[in-house]
Design a protein around this motif. Structure first.
Motif, PDB file in Angstrom:
ATOM      1  N   LYS A 146       0.817  -1.218   0.000  1.00  0.00           N
ATOM      2  CA  LYS A 146       0.000   0.000   0.000  1.00  0.00           C
ATOM      3  C   LYS A 146       0.847   1.263   0.000  1.00  0.00           C
ATOM      4  CE  LYS A 146      -4.294  -1.818   1.774  1.00  0.00           C
ATOM      5  NZ  LYS A 146      -5.410  -1.649   2.707  1.00  0.00           N
ATOM      6  N   GLN A 147       2.013   1.201   0.627  1.00  0.00           N
ATOM      7  CA  GLN A 147       2.838   2.402   0.718  1.00  0.00           C
ATOM      8  C   GLN A 147       3.690   2.635  -0.522  1.00  0.00           C
ATOM      9  OE1 GLN A 147       4.938   3.150   4.289  1.00  0.00           O
ATOM     10  NE2 GLN A 147       3.174   2.877   5.607  1.00  0.00           N
ATOM     11  N   THR A 148       3.966   1.584  -1.268  1.00  0.00           N
ATOM     12  CA  THR A 148       4.805   1.745  -2.457  1.00  0.00           C
ATOM     13  C   THR A 148       4.020   1.678  -3.761  1.00  0.00           C
ATOM     14  OG1 THR A 148       5.273  -0.632  -2.605  1.00  0.00           O
ATOM     15  CG2 THR A 148       6.756   0.709  -1.252  1.00  0.00           C
ATOM     16  N   GLY A 149       2.834   1.040  -3.728  1.00  0.00           N
ATOM     17  CA  GLY A 149       2.083   0.838  -4.965  1.00  0.00           C
ATOM     18  C   GLY A 149       2.657  -0.274  -5.819  1.00  0.00           C
ATOM     19  N   ILE A 150       3.600  -1.047  -5.276  1.00  0.00           N
ATOM     20  CA  ILE A 150       4.221  -2.155  -6.008  1.00  0.00           C
ATOM     21  C   ILE A 150       3.526  -3.449  -5.596  1.00  0.00           C
ATOM     22  CG2 ILE A 150       6.374  -3.385  -6.464  1.00  0.00           C
ATOM     23  CD1 ILE A 150       7.861  -0.844  -5.572  1.00  0.00           C
ATOM     24  N   LYS A 151       3.153  -4.264  -6.573  1.00  0.00           N
ATOM     25  CA  LYS A 151       2.426  -5.498  -6.281  1.00  0.00           C
ATOM     26  C   LYS A 151       3.297  -6.480  -5.495  1.00  0.00           C
ATOM     27  CE  LYS A 151      -0.570  -5.216 -10.348  1.00  0.00           C
ATOM     28  NZ  LYS A 151      -0.981  -5.869 -11.620  1.00  0.00           N
ATOM     29  N   ALA A 152       2.623  -7.339  -4.726  1.00  0.00           N
ATOM     30  CA  ALA A 152       3.334  -8.299  -3.886  1.00  0.00           C
ATOM     31  C   ALA A 152       4.214  -9.231  -4.714  1.00  0.00           C
ATOM     32  CB  ALA A 152       2.336  -9.104  -3.054  1.00  0.00           C
ATOM     33  N   ASP A 153       3.700  -9.714  -5.850  1.00  0.00           N
ATOM     34  CA  ASP A 153       4.490 -10.612  -6.696  1.00  0.00           C
ATOM     35  C   ASP A 153       5.740  -9.916  -7.213  1.00  0.00           C
ATOM     36  OD1 ASP A 153       2.673 -12.607  -6.312  1.00  0.00           O
ATOM     37  OD2 ASP A 153       1.620 -12.326  -8.216  1.00  0.00           O
ATOM     38  N   THR A 154       5.601  -8.632  -7.536  1.00  0.00           N
ATOM     39  CA  THR A 154       6.752  -7.863  -8.028  1.00  0.00           C
ATOM     40  C   THR A 154       7.795  -7.696  -6.929  1.00  0.00           C
ATOM     41  OG1 THR A 154       5.309  -6.664  -9.560  1.00  0.00           O
ATOM     42  CG2 THR A 154       7.453  -5.677  -9.067  1.00  0.00           C
ATOM     43  N   LEU A 155       7.330  -7.423  -5.704  1.00  0.00           N
ATOM     44  CA  LEU A 155       8.251  -7.280  -4.576  1.00  0.00           C
ATOM     45  C   LEU A 155       9.055  -8.565  -4.368  1.00  0.00           C
ATOM     46  CD1 LEU A 155       5.954  -5.442  -2.004  1.00  0.00           C
ATOM     47  CD2 LEU A 155       7.888  -4.471  -3.239  1.00  0.00           C
ATOM     48  N   ARG A 156       8.359  -9.684  -4.433  1.00  0.00           N
ATOM     49  CA  ARG A 156       9.056 -10.963  -4.246  1.00  0.00           C
ATOM     50  C   ARG A 156      10.065 -11.208  -5.365  1.00  0.00           C
ATOM     51  NH1 ARG A 156       3.548 -12.674  -3.576  1.00  0.00           N
ATOM     52  NH2 ARG A 156       2.949 -12.765  -1.362  1.00  0.00           N
ATOM     53  N   TRP A 170      11.658  -8.928  -7.214  1.00  0.00           N
ATOM     54  CA  TRP A 170      12.820  -8.039  -7.064  1.00  0.00           C
ATOM     55  C   TRP A 170      13.766  -8.572  -5.990  1.00  0.00           C
ATOM     56  CZ3 TRP A 170      10.814  -2.262  -7.164  1.00  0.00           C
ATOM     57  CH2 TRP A 170      10.243  -2.003  -8.426  1.00  0.00           C
ATOM     58  N   GLU A 171      13.181  -9.071  -4.926  1.00  0.00           N
ATOM     59  CA  GLU A 171      14.012  -9.629  -3.851  1.00  0.00           C
ATOM     60  C   GLU A 171      14.782 -10.854  -4.350  1.00  0.00           C
ATOM     61  OE1 GLU A 171      13.378 -11.968   0.391  1.00  0.00           O
ATOM     62  OE2 GLU A 171      11.732 -10.765  -0.420  1.00  0.00           O
ATOM     63  N   ARG A 172      14.084 -11.693  -5.131  1.00  0.00           N
ATOM     64  CA  ARG A 172      14.697 -12.941  -5.612  1.00  0.00           C
ATOM     65  C   ARG A 172      15.776 -12.674  -6.672  1.00  0.00           C
ATOM     66  NH1 ARG A 172      10.348 -14.925  -6.903  1.00  0.00           N
ATOM     67  NH2 ARG A 172      10.349 -14.571  -9.157  1.00  0.00           N
ATOM     68  N   ARG A 173      15.482 -11.746  -7.602  1.00  0.00           N
ATOM     69  CA  ARG A 173      16.397 -11.531  -8.723  1.00  0.00           C
ATOM     70  C   ARG A 173      17.537 -10.563  -8.410  1.00  0.00           C
ATOM     71  NH1 ARG A 173      11.538 -10.501 -13.135  1.00  0.00           N
ATOM     72  NH2 ARG A 173      10.661 -12.611 -13.069  1.00  0.00           N
ATOM     73  N   TYR A 174      17.219  -9.522  -7.645  1.00  0.00           N
ATOM     74  CA  TYR A 174      18.201  -8.447  -7.464  1.00  0.00           C
ATOM     75  C   TYR A 174      18.670  -8.283  -6.015  1.00  0.00           C
ATOM     76  CZ  TYR A 174      15.837  -7.459 -11.847  1.00  0.00           C
ATOM     77  OH  TYR A 174      15.266  -7.578 -13.092  1.00  0.00           O
ATOM     78  N   GLY A 175      18.044  -9.026  -5.093  1.00  0.00           N
ATOM     79  CA  GLY A 175      18.423  -8.908  -3.687  1.00  0.00           C
ATOM     80  C   GLY A 175      18.073  -7.573  -3.080  1.00  0.00           C
ATOM     81  N   LEU A 176      17.107  -6.885  -3.656  1.00  0.00           N
ATOM     82  CA  LEU A 176      16.667  -5.578  -3.164  1.00  0.00           C
ATOM     83  C   LEU A 176      15.160  -5.550  -2.978  1.00  0.00           C
ATOM     84  CD1 LEU A 176      18.821  -3.181  -5.381  1.00  0.00           C
ATOM     85  CD2 LEU A 176      19.074  -3.583  -2.936  1.00  0.00           C
ATOM     86  N   PRO A 177      14.725  -5.167  -1.787  1.00  0.00           N
ATOM     87  CA  PRO A 177      15.523  -5.086  -0.553  1.00  0.00           C
ATOM     88  C   PRO A 177      15.696  -6.487   0.021  1.00  0.00           C
ATOM     89  CG  PRO A 177      13.264  -4.522  -0.065  1.00  0.00           C
ATOM     90  CD  PRO A 177      13.318  -4.795  -1.558  1.00  0.00           C
ATOM     91  N   LYS A 178      16.165  -6.554   1.275  1.00  0.00           N
ATOM     92  CA  LYS A 178      16.359  -7.851   1.917  1.00  0.00           C
ATOM     93  C   LYS A 178      15.591  -7.874   3.235  1.00  0.00           C
ATOM     94  CE  LYS A 178      20.959  -8.389  -0.122  1.00  0.00           C
ATOM     95  NZ  LYS A 178      22.419  -8.478   0.133  1.00  0.00           N
ATOM     96  N   PRO A 179      14.281  -8.072   3.168  1.00  0.00           N
ATOM     97  CA  PRO A 179      13.478  -8.056   4.406  1.00  0.00           C
ATOM     98  C   PRO A 179      13.831  -9.211   5.316  1.00  0.00           C
ATOM     99  CG  PRO A 179      12.170  -8.880   2.575  1.00  0.00           C
ATOM    100  CD  PRO A 179      13.459  -8.383   1.986  1.00  0.00           C
ATOM    101  N   GLN A 180      13.652  -8.989   6.596  1.00  0.00           N
ATOM    102  CA  GLN A 180      13.830 -10.071   7.562  1.00  0.00           C
ATOM    103  C   GLN A 180      12.543 -10.880   7.649  1.00  0.00           C
ATOM    104  OE1 GLN A 180      15.840  -9.092  11.234  1.00  0.00           O
ATOM    105  NE2 GLN A 180      16.749  -7.242  10.346  1.00  0.00           N
TER     106      GLN A 180
END
Length: 437
Positions: free
Chosen positions: A16-26, A28-38
């Protein structure tokens, strides 16, 4: 958004705060390591304020024409060169908490509330104040107060109960909320109605956000309101409740033991012939409690209080009167009060090897004062939600499911050891709970 590195935000908030879909967030994390949530104990992603700032930075670079892979490469190269991309002026942008225009009204308010709660949890005063300022610019005062401040404080309180929010975080948020409400109250127009209303919390009641909201709403509708704040001693009510000074007293209580104190205030108001209205969270949680207090119940919706006050003062509502509890319960209350320190010590000693002392202390303090309250109010069945609360408290702190029965057994044995026949109503109630657990 605060750039704290404390993992605080779940995936829904970040979407909700970024407007980026959940699948996209996952992705980006998987492909680029950004960001690295705990990860939480339940393996759910938890993002920090800095994680969210990184995502917004990447999205801004996309909007400038870079592909996400190139944006991620730019970020990594800047970091490798010893620079913080978030602090570089050429990549900075004005910080705003205004929600995206394609959000529904409900989503916008939730977005702002989550932003405020998260800022408070991170002790980020500047961000919390900015969120409220933007909210007040977008929505009516009453709506912001109820749906962001009031609901946000309830959310933090529930977080403490679940072991996810520290008491310091809740107190920090409460201080910020109170300060903002005080400023709004001070800015309210002068009264135009002749009647004067006293507002105060019951003795021992430390929560006053709801009372501040009622003060604000009444003042904005022209009422002459004198606000006395939290934890007003009974002796003070005895001194200030004067029918020549006040046409109505409004007293709040949010816990069972403070509702018992509220009852004592109602007795003073009744002797002085001053109408008294009351409300608070406990009366929503335990509806049977409403019939144990003399006066006018204000209902569950804070926004409806001004209308109810109008009906009280024009005589269109009928005041409720209640009888005093039987002598047996009053005697049990006095006896229990005398023996309570010994009972609590015995309980803590008995459970020392099985439960954390802090958990036992919190549970025992709450149960003891609420037994006293139920006796004062004349109904031991009012304690049922208290047992649910203790059970949840123990579960949230990692205690096994049978911990409540072990705790009640220790409490019953301690009460039986230290009390005589005057404590029979309490022993019978404890035995009943043990048999049904």
């Amino acid at each position: 958004m605060s750039q704290s590195e404390t993992p605080t935000y779940n995936l829904k908030v970040v979407v909700k705060q970024t407007g980026i879909k959940a699948d996209t967030l996952r992705a980006w994390e998987r492909r680029y390591g950004l960001p690295k949530p705990q990860r939480s104990a339940g393996k759910h992603r938890l993002y920090s304020g800095r994680d969210i700032a990184i995502l917004k930075w990447l999205k801004a670079r996309q909007q400038e024409g870079l592909s996400i892979s190139n944006a991620a490469d730019l970020w990594n190269s800047l970091e490798a060169g010893g620079q913080d991309p978030l602090q570089m002026p050429e990549y900075s942008e004005p910080q705003s908490f205004a929600p995206p225009i394609d959000f529904s009204a409900e989503d916008k308010l939730e977005y702002l509330r989550e932003s405020w709660v998260s800022a408070c949890a991170n002790f980020d005063e500047a961000t919390a104040e900015q969120v409220l300022s933007e909210a007040f610019a977008l929505y009516p005062t009453e709506q912001v107060c109820l749906q962001i401040i009031f609901e946000g404080m309830n959310q933090l309180g529930q977080g403490w109960y679940q072991g996810e929010v520290a008491v310091e975080q809740e107190h920090f948020a409460s201080e910020l909320a109170s300060r903002r409400l005080e400023a709004l109250i001070a800015a309210a127009p002068p009264p135009v109605r002749p009647q004067r209303i006293l507002l105060g919390a019951a003795p021992l009641e430390e929560h006053d956000i709801a009372l501040q909201l009622i003060t604000l709403f009444l003042r904005r509708q022209g009422w002459d309101v004198l606000y006395f704040g939290a934890n007003v001693p009974l002796a003070s009510y005895d001194s200030i409740l004067d029918p020549e000074k006040f046409d109505l007293a409004i007293i709040s209580a949010h816990l069972l033991h403070t509702a018992a104190q509220l009852k004592k205030v109602s007795q003073i108001a009744r002797e002085r012939n001053i109408p008294m209205a009351f409300g608070g969270r406990i009366f929503s949680q335990v509806p049977a409690l409403r019939s144990r207090i003399s006066g006018y119940y204000l209902g569950e919706a804070i926004e409806s209080v001004p209308q109810i006050v109008e009906q009280i003062l024009d005589g269109s509502l009928r005041e409720q009167m209640v009888e005093e509890p039987p002598d047996s319960l009053q005697q049990a209350g006095s006896h229990f009060e005398d023996k309570l320190p010994y009972i609590e010590l015995s309980v803590r000693t008995a459970l020392a090897a099985r439960m954390a002392d802090d958990d036992v202390r919190i549970a025992t303090t709450n149960l003891g004062r609420n037994i006293q309250a139920a006796l004062t109010l004349g109904d031991m069945d009012l304690l049922a939600p208290e047992l649910d609360w203790i059970h949840g408290l123990l579960a949230n702190r990692g205690q096994p499911g049978e911990a409540l029965k072990g705790y009640l057994t220790a409490y019953y044995q301690a009460a039986e050891e230290h009390m005589d026949q005057h404590g029979q109503p309490i022993l019978e109630w404890l035995e009943q709970q043990l048999n049904s657990s």
